[in-house]
Design a protein around this motif. Structure first.
Motif, PDB file in Angstrom:
ATOM      1  N   UNK A 164       0.807  -1.218   0.000  1.00  0.00           N
ATOM      2  CA  UNK A 164       0.000   0.000   0.000  1.00  0.00           C
ATOM      3  C   UNK A 164       0.844   1.274   0.000  1.00  0.00           C
ATOM      4  N   UNK A 165       2.032   1.196   0.604  1.00  0.00           N
ATOM      5  CA  UNK A 165       2.928   2.357   0.709  1.00  0.00           C
ATOM      6  C   UNK A 165       4.321   1.987   0.200  1.00  0.00           C
ATOM      7  N   UNK A 166       4.447   1.714  -1.105  1.00  0.00           N
ATOM      8  CA  UNK A 166       5.734   1.252  -1.637  1.00  0.00           C
ATOM      9  C   UNK A 166       6.859   2.277  -1.423  1.00  0.00           C
ATOM     10  N   UNK A 167       8.011   1.754  -0.975  1.00  0.00           N
ATOM     11  CA  UNK A 167       9.192   2.589  -0.786  1.00  0.00           C
ATOM     12  C   UNK A 167       9.152   3.500   0.427  1.00  0.00           C
ATOM     13  N   UNK A 168       8.111   3.427   1.249  1.00  0.00           N
ATOM     14  CA  UNK A 168       7.979   4.347   2.382  1.00  0.00           C
ATOM     15  C   UNK A 168       8.262   3.687   3.737  1.00  0.00           C
ATOM     16  N   UNK A 169       8.645   2.420   3.703  1.00  0.00           N
ATOM     17  CA  UNK A 169       8.888   1.690   4.950  1.00  0.00           C
ATOM     18  C   UNK A 169      10.329   1.193   4.946  1.00  0.00           C
ATOM     19  N   UNK A 170      10.978   1.290   6.092  1.00  0.00           N
ATOM     20  CA  UNK A 170      12.373   0.843   6.226  1.00  0.00           C
ATOM     21  C   UNK A 170      12.532  -0.579   5.687  1.00  0.00           C
ATOM     22  N   UNK A 171      13.660  -0.820   5.062  1.00  0.00           N
ATOM     23  CA  UNK A 171      13.930  -2.136   4.485  1.00  0.00           C
ATOM     24  C   UNK A 171      14.088  -3.208   5.567  1.00  0.00           C
ATOM     25  N   UNK A 172      14.781  -2.863   6.648  1.00  0.00           N
ATOM     26  CA  UNK A 172      15.019  -3.808   7.742  1.00  0.00           C
ATOM     27  C   UNK A 172      14.527  -3.205   9.056  1.00  0.00           C
ATOM     28  N   UNK A 173      13.225  -3.290   9.341  1.00  0.00           N
ATOM     29  CA  UNK A 173      12.709  -2.713  10.585  1.00  0.00           C
ATOM     30  C   UNK A 173      13.354  -3.371  11.811  1.00  0.00           C
ATOM     31  N   UNK A 174      13.680  -2.560  12.802  1.00  0.00           N
ATOM     32  CA  UNK A 174      14.311  -3.061  14.022  1.00  0.00           C
ATOM     33  C   UNK A 174      13.290  -3.282  15.136  1.00  0.00           C
ATOM     34  N   UNK A 175      12.230  -2.500  15.135  1.00  0.00           N
ATOM     35  CA  UNK A 175      11.203  -2.662  16.161  1.00  0.00           C
ATOM     36  C   UNK A 175       9.897  -2.052  15.679  1.00  0.00           C
ATOM     37  N   UNK A 176       8.826  -2.363  16.402  1.00  0.00           N
ATOM     38  CA  UNK A 176       7.501  -1.844  16.086  1.00  0.00           C
ATOM     39  C   UNK A 176       7.115  -0.844  17.166  1.00  0.00           C
ATOM     40  N   UNK A 177       6.625   0.283  16.735  1.00  0.00           N
ATOM     41  CA  UNK A 177       6.057   1.256  17.668  1.00  0.00           C
ATOM     42  C   UNK A 177       4.654   1.544  17.149  1.00  0.00           C
ATOM     43  N   UNK A 178       3.660   1.269  17.970  1.00  0.00           N
ATOM     44  CA  UNK A 178       2.272   1.447  17.547  1.00  0.00           C
ATOM     45  C   UNK A 178       1.508   2.258  18.584  1.00  0.00           C
ATOM     46  N   UNK A 179       0.618   3.111  18.087  1.00  0.00           N
ATOM     47  CA  UNK A 179      -0.231   3.933  18.957  1.00  0.00           C
ATOM     48  C   UNK A 179      -1.661   3.887  18.430  1.00  0.00           C
ATOM     49  N   UNK A 180      -2.592   4.231  19.295  1.00  0.00           N
ATOM     50  CA  UNK A 180      -3.985   4.294  18.865  1.00  0.00           C
ATOM     51  C   UNK A 180      -4.182   5.535  18.001  1.00  0.00           C
ATOM     52  N   UNK A 181      -5.146   5.445  17.089  1.00  0.00           N
ATOM     53  CA  UNK A 181      -5.369   6.568  16.175  1.00  0.00           C
ATOM     54  C   UNK A 181      -6.100   7.730  16.835  1.00  0.00           C
ATOM     55  N   UNK A 182      -6.849   7.464  17.896  1.00  0.00           N
ATOM     56  CA  UNK A 182      -7.639   8.538  18.513  1.00  0.00           C
ATOM     57  C   UNK A 182      -6.852   9.335  19.565  1.00  0.00           C
ATOM     58  N   UNK A 183      -6.145   8.655  20.448  1.00  0.00           N
ATOM     59  CA  UNK A 183      -5.461   9.368  21.548  1.00  0.00           C
ATOM     60  C   UNK A 183      -3.939   9.231  21.511  1.00  0.00           C
ATOM     61  N   UNK A 184      -3.407   8.539  20.507  1.00  0.00           N
ATOM     62  CA  UNK A 184      -1.961   8.301  20.390  1.00  0.00           C
ATOM     63  C   UNK A 184      -1.408   7.568  21.620  1.00  0.00           C
ATOM     64  N   UNK A 185      -2.247   6.740  22.243  1.00  0.00           N
ATOM     65  CA  UNK A 185      -1.828   5.917  23.373  1.00  0.00           C
ATOM     66  C   UNK A 185      -0.996   4.765  22.830  1.00  0.00           C
ATOM     67  N   UNK A 186       0.098   4.447  23.511  1.00  0.00           N
ATOM     68  CA  UNK A 186       0.933   3.326  23.095  1.00  0.00           C
ATOM     69  C   UNK A 186       0.079   2.060  23.041  1.00  0.00           C
ATOM     70  N   UNK A 187       0.215   1.297  21.966  1.00  0.00           N
ATOM     71  CA  UNK A 187      -0.589   0.082  21.796  1.00  0.00           C
ATOM     72  C   UNK A 187      -0.387  -0.884  22.949  1.00  0.00           C
TER      73      UNK A 187
END
Length: 120
Positions: A67-90
Motif C-alpha cells: 500500500x505504501x511502496x518505498x515508504x517503509x524501512x527495508x530492515x525494521x528493528x522494532x515496532x512502535x504502535x499507537x492508537x489513532x484517537x489518543x496516540x496511546x501506546x498500543x
C-alpha cells in the motif's frame, strides 16, 4: 625413477623462483573478508491501513509495503504502535496482540480481547 624425480624437483624449483608475488595494489592480491554493510537507520511515518471492525486490526508489514511502496524501512528493528484517537501506546491499551514483530507487523484479533474489540 631417480632421473624423473630429479627433473620434477628442478622444474618445481625453477617455477617457484620465477613466480610473481602480487602486492596489495594488485587486483590478484588476496583480500580479507569485506566488512558487511551496516543497515541504514530510518524511521517511517505512521500507517493505518485497517480498522478493528470485522475480525480485528490487521497491520501486516507485507500489506503496508504494498500500500505504501518505498515508504517503509527495508530492515525494521522494532515496532512502535499507537492508537489513532489518543496516540496511546498500543502496549498500554491492554489489548492482546496475536502478532507484534518488526518482521511481520501488528495483528490484534477481536476474538482475543476481553472487551471484544481491538483499539485502532
Amino acid at each position: 625413477m631417480i632421473k624423473l624425480l630429479s627433473v620434477a624437483i628442478v622444474a618445481a624449483l625453477f617455477l617457484e623462483s620465477h613466480q610473481r608475488v602480487p602486492g596489495p595494489e594488485d587486483p590478484l592480491y588476496p583480500k580479507g573478508p569485506e566488512e558487511p554493510e551496516e543497515p541504514e537507520m530510518c524511521c517511517t511515518n505512521w500507517f493505518d491501513r485497517d480498522n478493528p471492525s470485522g475480525t480485528g486490526d490487521w497491520e501486516l508489514l507485507k500489506d503496508l509495503r504494498k500500500e505504501y511502496p518505498g515508504q517503509i524501512c527495508k530492515y525494521p528493528a522494532y515496532v512502535e504502535a499507537v492508537t489513532t484517537d489518543t496516540m496511546t501506546s498500543a502496549i498500554s491499551t491492554g489489548d492482546t496482540f496475536y502478532i507484534f514483530t518488526p518482521t511481520q507487523g501488528l495483528v490484534c484479533r477481536n476474538k482475543d480481547q476481553s472487551e471484544g474489540m481491538c483499539s485502532d
